[in-house]
Design a protein around this motif. Structure first.
Motif, PDB file in Angstrom:
ATOM      1  N   PHE A  77       0.866  -1.173   0.000  1.00 54.94           N
ATOM      2  CA  PHE A  77       0.000   0.000   0.000  1.00 54.94           C
ATOM      3  C   PHE A  77       0.902   1.221   0.000  1.00 54.94           C
ATOM      4  O   PHE A  77       2.098   1.142   0.285  1.00 54.94           O
ATOM      5  CB  PHE A  77      -0.946  -0.003   1.215  1.00 54.94           C
ATOM      6  CG  PHE A  77      -0.245   0.143   2.532  1.00 54.94           C
ATOM      7  CD1 PHE A  77      -0.088   1.390   3.135  1.00 54.94           C
ATOM      8  CD2 PHE A  77       0.280  -0.965   3.188  1.00 54.94           C
ATOM      9  CE1 PHE A  77       0.568   1.532   4.351  1.00 54.94           C
ATOM     10  CE2 PHE A  77       0.936  -0.846   4.406  1.00 54.94           C
ATOM     11  CZ  PHE A  77       1.085   0.401   4.990  1.00 54.94           C
ATOM     12  N   ASP A  78       0.342   2.367  -0.333  1.00 55.52           N
ATOM     13  CA  ASP A  78       1.106   3.610  -0.280  1.00 55.52           C
ATOM     14  C   ASP A  78       0.268   4.678   0.390  1.00 55.52           C
ATOM     15  O   ASP A  78      -0.956   4.551   0.518  1.00 55.52           O
ATOM     16  CB  ASP A  78       1.565   4.044  -1.671  1.00 55.52           C
ATOM     17  CG  ASP A  78       0.415   4.455  -2.571  1.00 55.52           C
ATOM     18  OD1 ASP A  78      -0.664   3.847  -2.446  1.00 55.52           O
ATOM     19  OD2 ASP A  78       0.579   5.370  -3.398  1.00 55.52           O
ATOM     20  N   GLY A  79       0.932   5.734   0.844  1.00 55.06           N
ATOM     21  CA  GLY A  79       0.247   6.764   1.600  1.00 55.06           C
ATOM     22  C   GLY A  79       0.142   6.378   3.063  1.00 55.06           C
ATOM     23  O   GLY A  79       0.961   5.641   3.607  1.00 55.06           O
ATOM     24  N   ALA A  80      -0.897   6.878   3.704  1.00 55.85           N
ATOM     25  CA  ALA A  80      -1.149   6.577   5.115  1.00 55.85           C
ATOM     26  C   ALA A  80      -2.415   5.741   5.236  1.00 55.85           C
ATOM     27  O   ALA A  80      -3.401   5.981   4.531  1.00 55.85           O
ATOM     28  CB  ALA A  80      -1.290   7.865   5.922  1.00 55.85           C
ATOM     29  N   GLN A  81      -2.366   4.769   6.137  1.00 55.72           N
ATOM     30  CA  GLN A  81      -3.498   3.851   6.283  1.00 55.72           C
ATOM     31  C   GLN A  81      -3.677   3.490   7.751  1.00 55.72           C
ATOM     32  O   GLN A  81      -2.699   3.308   8.483  1.00 55.72           O
ATOM     33  CB  GLN A  81      -3.251   2.593   5.460  1.00 55.72           C
ATOM     34  CG  GLN A  81      -4.436   1.658   5.370  1.00 55.72           C
ATOM     35  CD  GLN A  81      -4.150   0.458   4.484  1.00 55.72           C
ATOM     36  OE1 GLN A  81      -3.874  -0.636   4.970  1.00 55.72           O
ATOM     37  NE2 GLN A  81      -4.192   0.671   3.173  1.00 55.72           N
ATOM     38  N   SER A  99      -7.683   5.642   4.588  1.00 56.25           N
ATOM     39  CA  SER A  99      -6.481   5.751   3.766  1.00 56.25           C
ATOM     40  C   SER A  99      -6.469   7.099   3.067  1.00 56.25           C
ATOM     41  O   SER A  99      -7.514   7.595   2.620  1.00 56.25           O
ATOM     42  CB  SER A  99      -6.433   4.623   2.723  1.00 56.25           C
ATOM     43  OG  SER A  99      -7.561   4.667   1.868  1.00 56.25           O
ATOM     44  N   SER A 102      -2.437   8.449  -1.122  1.00 54.96           N
ATOM     45  CA  SER A 102      -2.000   7.475  -2.117  1.00 54.96           C
ATOM     46  C   SER A 102      -1.793   8.145  -3.462  1.00 54.96           C
ATOM     47  O   SER A 102      -2.505   9.088  -3.827  1.00 54.96           O
ATOM     48  CB  SER A 102      -3.041   6.354  -2.242  1.00 54.96           C
ATOM     49  OG  SER A 102      -2.732   5.489  -3.317  1.00 54.96           O
ATOM     50  N   SER A 316       5.496   0.099   4.209  1.00 57.61           N
ATOM     51  CA  SER A 316       5.465  -0.507   2.878  1.00 57.61           C
ATOM     52  C   SER A 316       6.288   0.338   1.915  1.00 57.61           C
ATOM     53  O   SER A 316       6.201   1.570   1.926  1.00 57.61           O
ATOM     54  CB  SER A 316       4.013  -0.613   2.376  1.00 57.61           C
ATOM     55  OG  SER A 316       3.975  -1.026   1.025  1.00 57.61           O
ATOM     56  N   LYS A 327       6.989   4.180  -4.381  1.00 59.82           N
ATOM     57  CA  LYS A 327       5.826   4.385  -3.512  1.00 59.82           C
ATOM     58  C   LYS A 327       6.227   4.010  -2.101  1.00 59.82           C
ATOM     59  O   LYS A 327       7.013   3.081  -1.883  1.00 59.82           O
ATOM     60  CB  LYS A 327       4.638   3.528  -3.970  1.00 59.82           C
ATOM     61  CG  LYS A 327       4.150   3.827  -5.385  1.00 59.82           C
ATOM     62  CD  LYS A 327       3.046   2.877  -5.792  1.00 59.82           C
ATOM     63  CE  LYS A 327       2.621   3.095  -7.231  1.00 59.82           C
ATOM     64  NZ  LYS A 327       1.572   2.125  -7.650  1.00 59.82           N
ATOM     65  N   GLY A 329       4.520   3.802   2.071  1.00 61.47           N
ATOM     66  CA  GLY A 329       3.337   3.885   2.898  1.00 61.47           C
ATOM     67  C   GLY A 329       3.616   3.524   4.338  1.00 61.47           C
ATOM     68  O   GLY A 329       4.518   2.722   4.631  1.00 61.47           O
ATOM     69  N   GLY A 331       1.336   2.696   8.114  1.00 59.97           N
ATOM     70  CA  GLY A 331       0.002   2.412   8.594  1.00 59.97           C
ATOM     71  C   GLY A 331       0.030   1.833   9.993  1.00 59.97           C
ATOM     72  O   GLY A 331       1.066   1.415  10.515  1.00 59.97           O
TER      73      GLY A 331
END
Length: 336
Positions: A77-81, A99, A102, A316, A327, A329, A331
């Motif tokens: 996954f990418d970004g914040a989760q 999320s 991304s 990630s 990418k 991530g 979380g």
């Protein structure tokens, strides 16, 4: 001490080895009657087959399952989760997923609820755009299982209905699946597979796919598979139509280290393409690390660190050298 009955709707995951998973089967009594009587042939055939002591070969859809579990494909996954899971009862739970940030998906919220018993599992997910996904699984017995999946979206042509039934015999597995079936016009996607153990370590099988997008269009494809299971390794090869070949090898080093290799080849006339992927899974006392690299120059890794009971921190990363893309991530997962 009493032993809890097995969960038929959601069996436990892990390495599948027919030599260690299934106990020895009781010998079928020798049938009576003459061999020259055709009515006795089925019982004679079953008797001779039972003498071989062949194990169940596992599910067709899990042919490469052990290798896939060492890869990061299903965990990237990418970004914040953020995932928050709440157990409301031994059979019912809910989950909230947030999320954002991304590169490929807009900010999203998902709500999931699930209900599970020894034989039945019902699970539903709805996002902030009211797209709905639902799964129902029911085990009629230890050998027979039915699964229904539905997806309802606002995008035309993206809604989906899937009905699947599988039967696991003593030394074989049969699966039939229909996606978006239309009984009136016989359109949709239909799949049927059969996997048979021929020796205690070797299983052979086939899968047939029938696609009918419209009543006057029809496409069929067939694949042949072979699976060899050792004490701590599994080798699988699948020969699909149109010159596609998929082969995988899984090796368990010890209880905490697993490795997997997968090769995908496409040979069509003068066209030659191939991708090889190697991945590893490492289970530590308070963490799980998965990493993989392939021949396209893509490197990926996912780390899950268990900070406290019910709380995990995830990192990630995905780097594609050929495309110059990356990418990243972070979380958290909270269970209460």
């Amino acid at each position: 001490m009493s032993t809890a009955p097995p969960n038929l709707a959601n069996p436990p995951a892990g390495i599948y080895s027919p030599l260690s998973t299934f106990p020895a089967k009781a010998q079928t009594p020798a049938p009576s009657g003459s061999f020259f009587n055709p009515l006795n042939w089925p019982s004679l055939f079953n008797y001779q087959k039972s003498r071989l002591g062949l194990p169940n070969p596992g599910k067709f859809e899990r042919l490469h399952g052990e290798v896939k579990d060492t890869f990061v494909t299903n965990y990237l996954f990418d970004g914040a989760q953020a995932n928050i899971v709440k157990e409301l009862s031994p059979n019912f739970h809910v989950q909230h997923q947030f999320s954002l940030g991304s590169q490929v998906m807009p900010p999203m919220y998902n709500f999931m609820s699930g209900y599970m018993t020894e034989r039945t599992m019902v699970q539903g997910t709805m996002d902030n755009d009211t797209n709905l996904n639902a799964v129902v699984r029911h085990a009629w017995s230890t050998k027979s299982l039915t699964k229904i999946m539905a997806q309802l979206t606002h995008m035309p042509g993206h809604s989906m209905l899937s009905v699947e039934h599988e039967y696991s015999g003593s030394d074989f597995s049969i699966n039939a699946k229909a996606m978006n079936p239309n009984p009136m016009e016989f359109t949709g996607l239909y799949l049927a597979s059969y996997l048979q153990s021929v020796t205690p370590k070797l299983a052979l099988g086939t899968e047939v796919v029938l696609q009918r997008p419209t009543p006057d269009m029809e496409e069929t494809a067939m694949s042949l598979v072979g699976k060899y299971s050792g004490k701590d390794f599994i080798a699988t090869a699948q020969f699909q139509g149109l010159g596609a070949i998929q082969a995988s090898y899984y090796q368990r080093i010890n209880e905490k280290v697993d490795f997997g290799v997968e090769i995908n080849l496409l040979v069509q006339g003068a066209r030659r393409e191939g991708v090889a992927t190697i991945g590893g899974k490492f289970d530590f006392r308070q963490a799980t690390f998965r990493g993989q690299i392939d021949t396209t120059g893509r490197v990926s890794a996912v780390l899950e660190e268990k900070m406290a009971p019910g709380f995990s921190f995830l990192i990630s990363g995905d780097l594609d050298h050929m495309k110059g893309q990356s990418k990243f991530g972070v979380g958290i997962m909270l269970s209460a």
